[in-house]
Design an enzyme around this catalytic site. Structure first.
Site, PDB file in Angstrom:
ATOM      1  N   ASP A 197      -7.482   4.450   2.228  1.00  0.00           N
ATOM      2  CA  ASP A 197      -6.040   3.915   2.126  1.00  0.00           C
ATOM      3  C   ASP A 197      -5.063   4.597   2.923  1.00  0.00           C
ATOM      4  OD1 ASP A 197      -4.309   2.040   1.245  1.00  0.00           O
ATOM      5  OD2 ASP A 197      -3.963   3.372  -0.514  1.00  0.00           O
ATOM      6  N   GLU A 202      -7.979   0.253   5.321  1.00  0.00           N
ATOM      7  CA  GLU A 202      -7.124  -0.900   5.218  1.00  0.00           C
ATOM      8  C   GLU A 202      -6.421  -1.254   6.516  1.00  0.00           C
ATOM      9  OE1 GLU A 202      -5.055  -2.141   1.247  1.00  0.00           O
ATOM     10  OE2 GLU A 202      -3.764  -0.914   2.407  1.00  0.00           O
ATOM     11  N   ASP A 236      -3.906   4.850  -4.835  1.00  0.00           N
ATOM     12  CA  ASP A 236      -4.448   4.887  -3.590  1.00  0.00           C
ATOM     13  C   ASP A 236      -5.861   5.517  -3.399  1.00  0.00           C
ATOM     14  OD1 ASP A 236      -1.454   5.296  -2.176  1.00  0.00           O
ATOM     15  OD2 ASP A 236      -1.660   6.380  -4.021  1.00  0.00           O
TER      16      ASP A 236
END
Length: 167
Positions: free
Chosen positions: A7, A67, A140
């Protein structure tokens, strides 16, 4: 298959390392790369680069799942996150690790089965799928693990190459 889920960020980079074999996940490790706001931005990028390189060298993943960026209202933040994401991809590319990207909608769909799931649902399902005693913190890190789970589910699909970052 060993997957590193990422992330991306520049204050906190969530990292999750999982094994996916025979439709089963095993959690190898997870945590966060953090940088201090008092550091210069180039110094923060170097910290992220060095730590991600160390993680990739230690765990030697078969794939990196990250991501896909989407722009929110704060474009400066998005640009800074994009720079951090770029050095993460560079670290993987230097090691010939294939990189795959997934939107938050795709991650939610894969992990929860519903693309508009709320964060708590994603964290709860990630915790269950990986058989963790407690939800990963900070969020996260949970997101990074969810991204890794998403790739595990997707990699066995004939469409997995659709998410490969070419290069």
């Amino acid at each position: 298959m060993r997957i590193v889920g990422i992330d991306p960020g520049y204050a906190i980079v969530g990292v999750g390392v999982v094994e996916f074999n025979n439709q089963r996940f095993t959690t190898i490790n997870y945590g966060a790369v953090t940088t201090d706001a008092s550091e210069s931005f180039p110094s923060r990028l170097k910290i992220i680069y060095d730590d991600i390189c160390a993680i990739l060298d230690t765990y030697k993943p078969d794939a990196l799942a990250i991501e896909k960026l989407y722009f929110t209202t704060n474009q400066k933040t998005a640009i800074d996150v994009a720079q951090a994401r770029g050095i993460i991809l560079l670290a993987a590319r230097q090691r010939d690790i294939p990189c795959y990207e997934y939107t938050p909608l795709q991650v939610k769909q894969s992990v929860v089965g519903y693309g508009k799931a709320i964060k708590k649902q994603v964290i709860d399902m990630t915790t269950r799928i990986l058989k963790l005693k407690n939800p990963p913190k900070p969020d996260d890190v949970a997101d990074a693990l969810a991204i890794a789970v998403c790739h595990g589910h997707t990699a066995s699909s004939p469409n997995s190459l659709n998410y490969l970052i070419k290069g």
